[in-house]
Design a protein around this motif. Structure first.
Motif, PDB file in Angstrom:
ATOM      1  N   ARG A   1       9.292  -5.116  -3.839  1.00 52.73           N
ATOM      2  CA  ARG A   1       8.742  -4.749  -5.153  1.00 52.73           C
ATOM      3  C   ARG A   1       8.510  -3.243  -5.251  1.00 52.73           C
ATOM      4  NH1 ARG A   1       4.864 -10.039  -5.876  1.00 52.73           N
ATOM      5  NH2 ARG A   1       6.403 -11.277  -7.019  1.00 52.73           N
ATOM      6  N   ALA A   2       8.012  -2.646  -4.194  1.00 56.38           N
ATOM      7  CA  ALA A   2       7.808  -1.191  -4.196  1.00 56.38           C
ATOM      8  C   ALA A   2       9.145  -0.462  -4.316  1.00 56.38           C
ATOM      9  CB  ALA A   2       7.071  -0.767  -2.922  1.00 56.38           C
ATOM     10  N   LEU A   3      10.145  -0.905  -3.587  1.00 53.54           N
ATOM     11  CA  LEU A   3      11.461  -0.254  -3.639  1.00 53.54           C
ATOM     12  C   LEU A   3      12.111  -0.386  -5.017  1.00 53.54           C
ATOM     13  CD1 LEU A   3      12.786  -1.296  -0.125  1.00 53.54           C
ATOM     14  CD2 LEU A   3      12.384   1.055  -0.901  1.00 53.54           C
ATOM     15  N   TRP A   4      11.888  -1.489  -5.695  1.00 52.84           N
ATOM     16  CA  TRP A   4      12.455  -1.666  -7.040  1.00 52.84           C
ATOM     17  C   TRP A   4      11.743  -0.817  -8.085  1.00 52.84           C
ATOM     18  CZ3 TRP A   4      12.111  -7.623  -6.237  1.00 52.84           C
ATOM     19  CH2 TRP A   4      13.200  -8.043  -5.465  1.00 52.84           C
ATOM     20  N   GLN A   5      10.451  -0.571  -7.866  1.00 55.24           N
ATOM     21  CA  GLN A   5       9.650   0.131  -8.876  1.00 55.24           C
ATOM     22  C   GLN A   5       9.665   1.642  -8.741  1.00 55.24           C
ATOM     23  OE1 GLN A   5       5.765  -1.599  -8.395  1.00 55.24           O
ATOM     24  NE2 GLN A   5       6.325  -3.478  -9.460  1.00 55.24           N
ATOM     25  N   GLU A   6       9.707   2.145  -7.516  1.00 47.98           N
ATOM     26  CA  GLU A   6       9.504   3.574  -7.279  1.00 47.98           C
ATOM     27  C   GLU A   6      10.756   4.239  -6.706  1.00 47.98           C
ATOM     28  OE1 GLU A   6       6.763   4.982  -8.290  1.00 47.98           O
ATOM     29  OE2 GLU A   6       5.819   3.062  -8.798  1.00 47.98           O
ATOM     30  N   PRO A   7      11.033   5.484  -7.107  1.00 44.98           N
ATOM     31  CA  PRO A   7      12.205   6.175  -6.551  1.00 44.98           C
ATOM     32  C   PRO A   7      12.059   6.510  -5.067  1.00 44.98           C
ATOM     33  CG  PRO A   7      11.024   7.610  -8.073  1.00 44.98           C
ATOM     34  CD  PRO A   7      10.369   6.264  -8.144  1.00 44.98           C
ATOM     35  N   HIS A   8      10.804   6.705  -4.634  1.00 43.17           N
ATOM     36  CA  HIS A   8      10.522   7.006  -3.228  1.00 43.17           C
ATOM     37  C   HIS A   8       9.325   6.191  -2.787  1.00 43.17           C
ATOM     38  CE1 HIS A   8      12.493  10.658  -4.850  1.00 43.17           C
ATOM     39  NE2 HIS A   8      13.264  10.399  -3.815  1.00 43.17           N
ATOM     40  N   VAL A   9       9.421   5.633  -1.603  1.00 42.96           N
ATOM     41  CA  VAL A   9       8.375   4.747  -1.102  1.00 42.96           C
ATOM     42  C   VAL A   9       7.915   5.224   0.268  1.00 42.96           C
ATOM     43  CG1 VAL A   9       7.934   2.380  -0.296  1.00 42.96           C
ATOM     44  CG2 VAL A   9       9.280   2.762  -2.374  1.00 42.96           C
ATOM     45  N   ALA A  10       6.609   5.249   0.455  1.00 47.90           N
ATOM     46  CA  ALA A  10       6.009   5.430   1.775  1.00 47.90           C
ATOM     47  C   ALA A  10       5.311   4.104   2.081  1.00 47.90           C
ATOM     48  CB  ALA A  10       5.029   6.592   1.784  1.00 47.90           C
ATOM     49  N   PHE A  11       5.772   3.421   3.111  1.00 46.78           N
ATOM     50  CA  PHE A  11       5.262   2.074   3.397  1.00 46.78           C
ATOM     51  C   PHE A  11       5.092   1.923   4.899  1.00 46.78           C
ATOM     52  CE2 PHE A  11       5.497  -2.420   4.267  1.00 46.78           C
ATOM     53  CZ  PHE A  11       4.867  -3.026   3.191  1.00 46.78           C
ATOM     54  N   LYS A  12       3.930   1.447   5.298  1.00 41.60           N
ATOM     55  CA  LYS A  12       3.675   1.162   6.702  1.00 41.60           C
ATOM     56  C   LYS A  12       3.034  -0.215   6.768  1.00 41.60           C
ATOM     57  CE  LYS A  12       3.145   1.901  11.123  1.00 41.60           C
ATOM     58  NZ  LYS A  12       4.239   1.519  11.983  1.00 41.60           N
TER      59      LYS A  12
ATOM     60  N   ARG B   1      18.159   1.320  -8.856  1.00 40.25           N
ATOM     61  CA  ARG B   1      17.018   0.418  -8.949  1.00 40.25           C
ATOM     62  C   ARG B   1      17.188  -0.382 -10.236  1.00 40.25           C
ATOM     63  NH1 ARG B   1      14.109   4.884  -9.161  1.00 40.25           N
ATOM     64  NH2 ARG B   1      12.660   4.003 -10.662  1.00 40.25           N
ATOM     65  N   PRO B   2      16.596  -1.557 -10.313  1.00 38.13           N
ATOM     66  CA  PRO B   2      16.716  -2.342 -11.541  1.00 38.13           C
ATOM     67  C   PRO B   2      16.164  -1.572 -12.740  1.00 38.13           C
ATOM     68  CG  PRO B   2      15.592  -3.591  -9.823  1.00 38.13           C
ATOM     69  CD  PRO B   2      15.765  -2.212  -9.310  1.00 38.13           C
ATOM     70  N   ALA B   3      16.822  -1.677 -13.873  1.00 41.72           N
ATOM     71  CA  ALA B   3      16.386  -0.963 -15.064  1.00 41.72           C
ATOM     72  C   ALA B   3      14.964  -1.329 -15.464  1.00 41.72           C
ATOM     73  CB  ALA B   3      17.344  -1.247 -16.232  1.00 41.72           C
ATOM     74  N   SER B   4      14.569  -2.561 -15.231  1.00 39.03           N
ATOM     75  CA  SER B   4      13.222  -3.011 -15.585  1.00 39.03           C
ATOM     76  C   SER B   4      12.187  -2.670 -14.520  1.00 39.03           C
ATOM     77  CB  SER B   4      13.224  -4.536 -15.799  1.00 39.03           C
ATOM     78  OG  SER B   4      13.458  -5.194 -14.583  1.00 39.03           O
ATOM     79  N   GLY B   5      12.635  -2.151 -13.380  1.00 41.47           N
ATOM     80  CA  GLY B   5      11.725  -1.855 -12.280  1.00 41.47           C
ATOM     81  C   GLY B   5      11.415  -3.056 -11.406  1.00 41.47           C
ATOM     82  N   LYS B   6      12.100  -4.168 -11.669  1.00 44.88           N
ATOM     83  CA  LYS B   6      11.877  -5.355 -10.868  1.00 44.88           C
ATOM     84  C   LYS B   6      13.088  -6.285 -10.970  1.00 44.88           C
ATOM     85  CE  LYS B   6       9.506  -7.702 -14.609  1.00 44.88           C
ATOM     86  NZ  LYS B   6       8.309  -8.347 -15.098  1.00 44.88           N
ATOM     87  N   VAL B   7      13.201  -7.133  -9.984  1.00 46.01           N
ATOM     88  CA  VAL B   7      14.133  -8.253 -10.015  1.00 46.01           C
ATOM     89  C   VAL B   7      13.247  -9.498 -10.083  1.00 46.01           C
ATOM     90  CG1 VAL B   7      15.824  -9.567  -8.670  1.00 46.01           C
ATOM     91  CG2 VAL B   7      15.924  -7.066  -8.693  1.00 46.01           C
ATOM     92  N   PRO B   8      13.506 -10.407 -11.026  1.00 47.32           N
ATOM     93  CA  PRO B   8      12.671 -11.621 -11.051  1.00 47.32           C
ATOM     94  C   PRO B   8      12.708 -12.306  -9.686  1.00 47.32           C
ATOM     95  CG  PRO B   8      14.036 -11.502 -13.008  1.00 47.32           C
ATOM     96  CD  PRO B   8      14.498 -10.403 -12.086  1.00 47.32           C
TER      97      PRO B   8
ATOM     98  N   ALA C   1      14.960  -3.860   3.267  1.00 45.24           N
ATOM     99  CA  ALA C   1      15.503  -2.804   2.410  1.00 45.24           C
ATOM    100  C   ALA C   1      16.925  -3.145   1.957  1.00 45.24           C
ATOM    101  CB  ALA C   1      15.474  -1.461   3.129  1.00 45.24           C
ATOM    102  N   LEU C   2      17.692  -3.790   2.826  1.00 47.68           N
ATOM    103  CA  LEU C   2      19.046  -4.181   2.452  1.00 47.68           C
ATOM    104  C   LEU C   2      19.029  -5.242   1.353  1.00 47.68           C
ATOM    105  CD1 LEU C   2      22.099  -3.996   2.870  1.00 47.68           C
ATOM    106  CD2 LEU C   2      21.859  -5.662   4.733  1.00 47.68           C
ATOM    107  N   VAL C   3      18.166  -6.243   1.458  1.00 51.28           N
ATOM    108  CA  VAL C   3      18.057  -7.261   0.398  1.00 51.28           C
ATOM    109  C   VAL C   3      17.604  -6.616  -0.907  1.00 51.28           C
ATOM    110  CG1 VAL C   3      16.871  -9.357  -0.364  1.00 51.28           C
ATOM    111  CG2 VAL C   3      17.656  -9.168   1.993  1.00 51.28           C
ATOM    112  N   ALA C   4      16.632  -5.706  -0.831  1.00 47.85           N
ATOM    113  CA  ALA C   4      16.169  -5.014  -2.039  1.00 47.85           C
ATOM    114  C   ALA C   4      17.322  -4.262  -2.693  1.00 47.85           C
ATOM    115  CB  ALA C   4      15.023  -4.060  -1.702  1.00 47.85           C
ATOM    116  N   LYS C   5      18.133  -3.588  -1.891  1.00 47.69           N
ATOM    117  CA  LYS C   5      19.282  -2.837  -2.411  1.00 47.69           C
ATOM    118  C   LYS C   5      20.320  -3.775  -3.010  1.00 47.69           C
ATOM    119  CE  LYS C   5      22.285   0.697  -2.510  1.00 47.69           C
ATOM    120  NZ  LYS C   5      22.072   2.062  -2.928  1.00 47.69           N
TER     121      LYS C   5
END
Length: 180
Positions: free
Chosen positions: A146-157, A171-178, A94-98
């Protein structure tokens, strides 16, 4: 064709003015991208016979890629900042995604995240991460980022990660980071 150059920080040094001048000169002569290697910890070659020819020594300088690219985004218009290989399984997902999302936003979408699983067990031990499951864990990390970049809230297990209805901002404006 677009050209990039790896920042030779081990060779030129890590002073802010030196790095800025190198990147601005590269941009001026036509390079569109800057790539940066990554190591968090360096092994002491004095305590490891045969390590003197290996990269990832404590004597080698490696700035944190997110911090250095944040600095460079402010002092250059270079089109592409890329981690050559950020060792993903050494870090909290989550830290890398942020960090990647923030850099993407602050650089105007000029960041590309190159990842790998790493080879230096010394770093994994020092960062309290398991060297032996790094490949499988990286697959899950990519899915979660990828889920964290695309969605405002994530439920992940997953096997190694649990997020209960939370998200990162920005979050990235495009919803993703290459991701490479």
């Amino acid at each position: 064709m677009k050209l990039g150059v790896a920042l030779p920080i081990v060779d030129i040094g890590g002073e802010p003015d030196t790095i800025r001048d190198f990147v601005q000169a590269a941009e001026e002569i036509g390079y569109q991208g800057i790539a940066l290697p990554d190591h968090v910890l360096g092994a002491n070659p004095a305590s490891r016979p045969g390590w003197t020819q290996q990269r990832g020594r404590s004597t080698d300088l490696y700035h944190d890629p997110f911090v250095l690219f944040g600095f460079l985004a402010a002092v250059t218009k270079i089109e592409d900042f890329s981690t050559q290989v950020l060792i993903l399984p050494q870090r909290q997902t989550a830290l890398v995604a942020k960090q990647a999302a923030c850099l993407d936003v602050l650089s105007g979408g000029r960041f590309r995240l190159g990842i790998g699983v790493g080879w230096n067990e010394v770093e994994f031990t020092g960062l309290n991460e398991d060297f032996h499951n790094r490949g499988r864990r990286s697959e899950e990390q990519v899915e979660l980022m990828r889920a964290l970049w695309q969605e405002p809230h994530v439920a992940f297990k997953g096997k190694w990660h649990t997020i209960e209805d939370a998200g990162i901002n920005p979050r990235p404006a495009s919803g993703k980071v290459p991701l490479w």
